[in-house]
Design a protein around this motif. Structure first.
Motif, PDB file in Angstrom:
ATOM      1  N   GLN A  26      91.603 -36.436  17.241  1.00 10.80           N
ATOM      2  CA  GLN A  26      91.944 -36.318  15.829  1.00 10.80           C
ATOM      3  C   GLN A  26      90.685 -36.495  14.988  1.00 10.80           C
ATOM      4  O   GLN A  26      89.945 -37.466  15.175  1.00 10.80           O
ATOM      5  CB  GLN A  26      92.957 -37.390  15.409  1.00 10.80           C
ATOM      6  CG  GLN A  26      94.268 -37.364  16.168  1.00 10.80           C
ATOM      7  CD  GLN A  26      95.245 -38.401  15.623  1.00 10.80           C
ATOM      8  OE1 GLN A  26      96.268 -38.065  15.043  1.00 10.80           O
ATOM      9  NE2 GLN A  26      94.934 -39.685  15.820  1.00 10.80           N
ATOM     10  N   VAL A  27      90.465 -35.562  14.076  1.00 10.05           N
ATOM     11  CA  VAL A  27      89.333 -35.653  13.150  1.00 10.05           C
ATOM     12  C   VAL A  27      89.888 -35.567  11.742  1.00 10.05           C
ATOM     13  O   VAL A  27      90.620 -34.618  11.409  1.00 10.05           O
ATOM     14  CB  VAL A  27      88.308 -34.536  13.378  1.00 10.05           C
ATOM     15  CG1 VAL A  27      87.152 -34.658  12.380  1.00 10.05           C
ATOM     16  CG2 VAL A  27      87.787 -34.556  14.809  1.00 10.05           C
ATOM     17  N   VAL A  28      89.557 -36.546  10.915  1.00 16.64           N
ATOM     18  CA  VAL A  28      90.003 -36.577   9.530  1.00 16.64           C
ATOM     19  C   VAL A  28      88.786 -36.406   8.625  1.00 16.64           C
ATOM     20  O   VAL A  28      87.820 -37.167   8.730  1.00 16.64           O
ATOM     21  CB  VAL A  28      90.710 -37.909   9.198  1.00 16.64           C
ATOM     22  CG1 VAL A  28      91.102 -37.952   7.724  1.00 16.64           C
ATOM     23  CG2 VAL A  28      91.928 -38.107  10.098  1.00 16.64           C
ATOM     24  N   VAL A  29      88.825 -35.421   7.756  1.00 15.98           N
ATOM     25  CA  VAL A  29      87.735 -35.177   6.815  1.00 15.98           C
ATOM     26  C   VAL A  29      88.224 -35.638   5.439  1.00 15.98           C
ATOM     27  O   VAL A  29      89.084 -34.997   4.830  1.00 15.98           O
ATOM     28  CB  VAL A  29      87.327 -33.696   6.780  1.00 15.98           C
ATOM     29  CG1 VAL A  29      86.066 -33.520   5.930  1.00 15.98           C
ATOM     30  CG2 VAL A  29      87.104 -33.160   8.188  1.00 15.98           C
ATOM     31  N   LEU A  30      87.689 -36.764   4.969  1.00 11.91           N
ATOM     32  CA  LEU A  30      88.101 -37.334   3.691  1.00 11.91           C
ATOM     33  C   LEU A  30      87.261 -36.734   2.568  1.00 11.91           C
ATOM     34  O   LEU A  30      86.032 -36.736   2.632  1.00 11.91           O
ATOM     35  CB  LEU A  30      87.912 -38.852   3.712  1.00 11.91           C
ATOM     36  CG  LEU A  30      88.796 -39.637   4.681  1.00 11.91           C
ATOM     37  CD1 LEU A  30      88.367 -41.103   4.716  1.00 11.91           C
ATOM     38  CD2 LEU A  30      90.263 -39.528   4.287  1.00 11.91           C
ATOM     39  N   GLY A  31      87.922 -36.231   1.517  1.00  9.52           N
ATOM     40  CA  GLY A  31      87.182 -35.557   0.461  1.00  9.52           C
ATOM     41  C   GLY A  31      86.505 -34.320   1.021  1.00  9.52           C
ATOM     42  O   GLY A  31      85.296 -34.137   0.872  1.00  9.52           O
ATOM     43  N   ALA A  32      87.289 -33.445   1.655  1.00  8.58           N
ATOM     44  CA  ALA A  32      86.734 -32.384   2.499  1.00  8.58           C
ATOM     45  C   ALA A  32      85.874 -31.368   1.752  1.00  8.58           C
ATOM     46  O   ALA A  32      84.945 -30.802   2.330  1.00  8.58           O
ATOM     47  CB  ALA A  32      87.875 -31.660   3.219  1.00  8.58           C
ATOM     48  N   GLY A  33      86.181 -31.104   0.484  1.00  2.72           N
ATOM     49  CA  GLY A  33      85.388 -30.109  -0.229  1.00  2.72           C
ATOM     50  C   GLY A  33      85.423 -28.773   0.501  1.00  2.72           C
ATOM     51  O   GLY A  33      86.487 -28.277   0.880  1.00  2.72           O
ATOM     52  N   GLY A  78      86.001 -26.865  16.081  1.00  2.62           N
ATOM     53  CA  GLY A  78      87.347 -27.072  16.597  1.00  2.62           C
ATOM     54  C   GLY A  78      87.454 -26.762  18.082  1.00  2.62           C
ATOM     55  O   GLY A  78      86.764 -25.881  18.601  1.00  2.62           O
ATOM     56  N   GLN A  79      88.319 -27.500  18.758  1.00  6.77           N
ATOM     57  CA  GLN A  79      88.546 -27.338  20.197  1.00  6.77           C
ATOM     58  C   GLN A  79      90.040 -27.392  20.482  1.00  6.77           C
ATOM     59  O   GLN A  79      90.802 -27.992  19.728  1.00  6.77           O
ATOM     60  CB  GLN A  79      87.849 -28.456  20.983  1.00  6.77           C
ATOM     61  CG  GLN A  79      86.358 -28.561  20.794  1.00  6.77           C
ATOM     62  CD  GLN A  79      85.783 -29.736  21.556  1.00  6.77           C
ATOM     63  OE1 GLN A  79      86.449 -30.359  22.387  1.00  6.77           O
ATOM     64  NE2 GLN A  79      84.520 -30.057  21.282  1.00  6.77           N
ATOM     65  N   ARG A  80      90.424 -26.810  21.596  1.00  5.57           N
ATOM     66  CA  ARG A  80      91.812 -26.911  22.026  1.00  5.57           C
ATOM     67  C   ARG A  80      92.184 -28.380  22.222  1.00  5.57           C
ATOM     68  O   ARG A  80      91.424 -29.136  22.829  1.00  5.57           O
ATOM     69  CB  ARG A  80      92.013 -26.150  23.332  1.00  5.57           C
ATOM     70  CG  ARG A  80      93.441 -26.246  23.892  1.00  5.57           C
ATOM     71  CD  ARG A  80      93.550 -25.516  25.202  1.00  5.57           C
ATOM     72  NE  ARG A  80      93.466 -24.075  25.019  1.00  5.57           N
ATOM     73  CZ  ARG A  80      94.497 -23.279  24.734  1.00  5.57           C
ATOM     74  NH1 ARG A  80      95.703 -23.830  24.573  1.00  5.57           N
ATOM     75  NH2 ARG A  80      94.340 -21.983  24.582  1.00  5.57           N
ATOM     76  N   GLY A  81      93.326 -28.765  21.700  1.00  8.66           N
ATOM     77  CA  GLY A  81      93.793 -30.130  21.866  1.00  8.66           C
ATOM     78  C   GLY A  81      93.292 -31.099  20.819  1.00  8.66           C
ATOM     79  O   GLY A  81      93.634 -32.284  20.865  1.00  8.66           O
ATOM     80  N   VAL A  82      92.471 -30.627  19.868  1.00  8.35           N
ATOM     81  CA  VAL A  82      91.937 -31.483  18.802  1.00  8.35           C
ATOM     82  C   VAL A  82      92.521 -31.032  17.469  1.00  8.35           C
ATOM     83  O   VAL A  82      92.494 -29.843  17.143  1.00  8.35           O
ATOM     84  CB  VAL A  82      90.398 -31.431  18.747  1.00  8.35           C
ATOM     85  CG1 VAL A  82      89.877 -32.267  17.573  1.00  8.35           C
ATOM     86  CG2 VAL A  82      89.795 -31.917  20.061  1.00  8.35           C
TER      87      VAL A  82
END
Length: 277
Positions: free
Chosen positions: A78-85, A94-98
């Protein structure tokens, strides 16, 4: 009503320029299209006052890309981008399963989505888009309602955001991560020094840097010289901190005091994960 972020477009333009160098430090093939002409115009004006901004953005992009790749290789899903812009890591890394979650103000996010939907070949489906007004909404609750698993570790990317928030908001965000997310979660963020945050600067480049973003509607309001006490007080027990002078030396083999990179810092922190491994 909040307007789409000019600084996000400017940063995308600087990423594009850095990508197109003969020996690039970073690689974002989508940045040019996302920035649009206005982003490049703002970048050119900003650079008149702070000539090292493109290098700084390239270094920061390379660092955050490296940390993303590193933690995905260690099994993070899991990747969370806060204030992604106008972040494009979901498309590029990106990867399969992520799962990537992009959290941002609804207006800024709507602007980003309009741009990516119009961009041929951009895999917009690689991210889950989470609209969140940080001044009103709890971002953890918004994540939970979007399919995020708070019981699994996550990588959180908080790039180019902390300086535009007050100290209470920065601390509150860190505290929510430490208290509500899996303790093996890791956050990567950058910050400026205290004098830059307070506006107590005299050198022309720092003054120009502050005035430039203020003119774009996003003034710098927060800085801290040493993040460790703040991290400890908000629940973190593992951390790595580095100035961008150190990052520049490691990635380019160069040092130049005139860049003022010693007043800009990056942090990798966790409650329980060994961030050095």
């Amino acid at each position: 009503m909040q307007q789409p972020s000019r600084t996000a477009r400017m940063i995308a333009a600087l990423r594009a320029r850095a990508t197109e160098r003969e020996t690039p430090l970073c690689n974002d093939p989508f940045a040019r299209a996302l920035a649009g002409p206005g982003g490049f115009e703002d970048a050119a004006r900003y650079e008149l006052g702070y000539q090292h901004i493109e290098l700084f953005v390239a270094l920061r992009t390379a660092l955050f890309d490296h940390e993303t790749t590193r933690w995905l290789a260690r099994g993070c899903t899991q990747v969370v981008v806060l204030g992604a812009g106008l972040d494009t890591r979901a498309a590029r890394l990106g990867q399969r399963g992520v799962r990537f979650f992009e959290v941002d103000h609804p207006t800024t996010q709507a602007d980003k989505l309009a741009r990516v939907y119009a961009l041929p070949g951009y895999p917009s489906e690689n991210a889950t888009y989470v609209p969140c007004d940080f001044a009103v909404n709890d971002f953890v609750e918004r994540l939970d309602s979007s399919g995020f698993r708070a019981d699994l570790p996550a990588l959180l990317l908080w790039e180019g955001v902390t300086y535009y928030l007050d100290e209470a908001a920065v601390r509150a965000t860190l505290r929510r991560i430490a208290e509500k997310l899996d303790p093996r979660s890791v956050i990567v963020f950058d910050h400026v020094g205290k004098r830059m945050g307070q506006g107590d600067v005299r050198d022309p480049s720092s003054v120009a840097a502050r005035e430039g973003v203020a003119e774009m509607g996003e003034p710098v309001v927060f800085g801290v010289d040493h993040a460790l006490p703040m991290l400890y007080e908000e629940g973190f027990r593992r951390a790595r901190c580095a100035s961008f002078d150190e990052i520049a030396l490691n990635l380019t083999g160069t040092y130049d005091r005139a860049r003022t990179f010693r007043f800009q810092h990056a942090v990798v922190a966790s409650v329980a994960e060994d961030v050095w491994a």
